[in-house]
Scaffold this motif. Structure first.
Motif, short mmCIF file in Angstrom:
data_model
loop_
_atom_site.label_atom_id
_atom_site.label_comp_id
_atom_site.label_asym_id
_atom_site.label_seq_id
_atom_site.Cartn_x
_atom_site.Cartn_y
_atom_site.Cartn_z
N LEU A 165 43.51 39.44 29.23
CA LEU A 165 42.83 39.61 30.51
C LEU A 165 42.76 38.26 31.24
N ASN A 166 42.37 37.22 30.52
CA ASN A 166 42.26 35.90 31.13
C ASN A 166 43.63 35.37 31.57
N LYS A 167 44.68 35.68 30.83
CA LYS A 167 46.03 35.27 31.23
C LYS A 167 46.41 35.91 32.56
N ILE A 168 46.09 37.19 32.70
CA ILE A 168 46.39 37.90 33.94
C ILE A 168 45.64 37.27 35.11
N LEU A 169 44.35 37.06 34.94
CA LEU A 169 43.53 36.48 36.01
C LEU A 169 43.99 35.06 36.35
N HIS A 170 44.29 34.29 35.32
CA HIS A 170 44.74 32.91 35.53
C HIS A 170 46.06 32.87 36.30
N ARG A 171 47.00 33.72 35.90
CA ARG A 171 48.31 33.75 36.55
C ARG A 171 48.18 34.19 38.01
N LYS A 172 47.31 35.15 38.27
CA LYS A 172 47.10 35.61 39.65
C LYS A 172 46.57 34.47 40.50
N LYS A 173 45.58 33.74 39.99
CA LYS A 173 45.02 32.60 40.73
C LYS A 173 46.06 31.50 40.92
N GLU A 174 46.83 31.26 39.88
CA GLU A 174 47.86 30.22 39.92
C GLU A 174 48.90 30.50 41.01
N LEU A 175 49.24 31.76 41.20
CA LEU A 175 50.26 32.14 42.17
C LEU A 175 49.70 32.44 43.56
N ALA A 176 48.39 32.49 43.68
CA ALA A 176 47.76 32.93 44.93
C ALA A 176 48.18 32.12 46.15
N SER A 213 49.52 39.56 43.42
CA SER A 213 48.98 40.86 43.02
C SER A 213 50.01 41.67 42.25
N GLN A 214 51.25 41.62 42.70
CA GLN A 214 52.31 42.36 42.02
C GLN A 214 52.61 41.77 40.64
N VAL A 215 52.59 40.46 40.54
CA VAL A 215 52.82 39.80 39.25
C VAL A 215 51.69 40.17 38.28
N ALA A 216 50.45 40.13 38.77
CA ALA A 216 49.31 40.47 37.92
C ALA A 216 49.37 41.93 37.47
N CYS A 217 49.77 42.82 38.36
CA CYS A 217 49.89 44.23 38.02
C CYS A 217 50.95 44.42 36.93
N PRO A 258 43.77 47.01 43.79
CA PRO A 258 42.63 46.27 43.22
C PRO A 258 42.93 44.79 43.03
N PHE A 259 44.18 44.45 42.72
CA PHE A 259 44.52 43.03 42.54
C PHE A 259 44.45 42.27 43.85
N GLU A 260 44.60 42.97 44.94
CA GLU A 260 44.57 42.34 46.26
C GLU A 260 43.17 42.36 46.87
N ASN A 261 42.42 43.42 46.64
CA ASN A 261 41.17 43.62 47.38
C ASN A 261 39.90 43.27 46.61
N PHE A 262 39.95 43.26 45.30
CA PHE A 262 38.74 42.98 44.52
C PHE A 262 38.51 41.48 44.42
N ASN A 263 37.24 41.08 44.48
CA ASN A 263 36.93 39.68 44.20
C ASN A 263 37.07 39.45 42.69
N ASP A 264 36.97 38.20 42.26
CA ASP A 264 37.21 37.88 40.85
C ASP A 264 36.30 38.65 39.89
#
Length: 176
Positions: A103-114, A122-126, A80-86
């Protein structure tokens, strides 16, 4: 389907229970027992090493899942972290009822590392989701590397939490 079959095998679901589960699930979609036996049961048994070349297939790692083809319409597999849109990922994470700030920290970190090619965001967010849901668990585990690790570590956490709660309940009863 293979991803799910192997995941369930990896967490210890016996073959017979897997066949019952999927037969029931497919029946809800209009697949008869005869159709299930002809179209799906062999493949499930094969994934458990009971048919065909009788290979012992392992559940897929996060990297394998992340690097596979993205789901097409009406397909549901992958990470889901790889395939779902925001928007879909946000909705998915809200289902875990975690604190909106976390939740926002997870989403922010995923975008930051993208855009960092050295890191799998995706693995970091998971891993962040797991840590948020399992406060106090050792960070020394394979969560974020393997879907089965997420499940196994969650089971350990819940078992320990349940046994600790049981001890506290017994202590309260003894002091009453």
């Amino acid at each position: 389907r293979l991803q799910l079959w192997l995941f369930l095998k990896g967490i210890g679901l016996p073959l017979e229970d897997s066949l019952k589960f999927f037969s029931s699930a497919f029946a809800k979609g209009g697949v008869t027992q005869d159709q299930f036996e002809k179209q799906y049961a062999y493949n499930i048994r094969h994934s458990y090493g009971k048919e065909g070349k009788r290979a012992n297939y392992s559940p897929w790692s996060c990297l394998k899942v992340i690097n596979m083809d993205k789901p097409k319409a009406k397909e549901h597999h992958g990470c889901p972290f790889e395939n779902f849109n925001d928007a879909h990922l946000t909705q998915f994470l809200r289902g875990y009822k975690i604190n909106p700030i976390e939740l926002n920290k997870i989403l922010h970190r995923k975008k930051e590392l993208a855009h960092d090619k050295k890191v799998q965001s995706s693995q970091v967010a998971c891993k962040m989701l797991f840590d948020t849901m399992h406060k106090g668990v050792s960070k020394d585990n394979d969560v974020g590397m393997h879907p089965n690790a997420f499940f196994n570590e969650s089971q350990k956490f819940l078992t320990e939490r349940h046994s600790t709660a049981g001890v506290a309940d017994e202590t309260m009863a003894e002091t009453s």
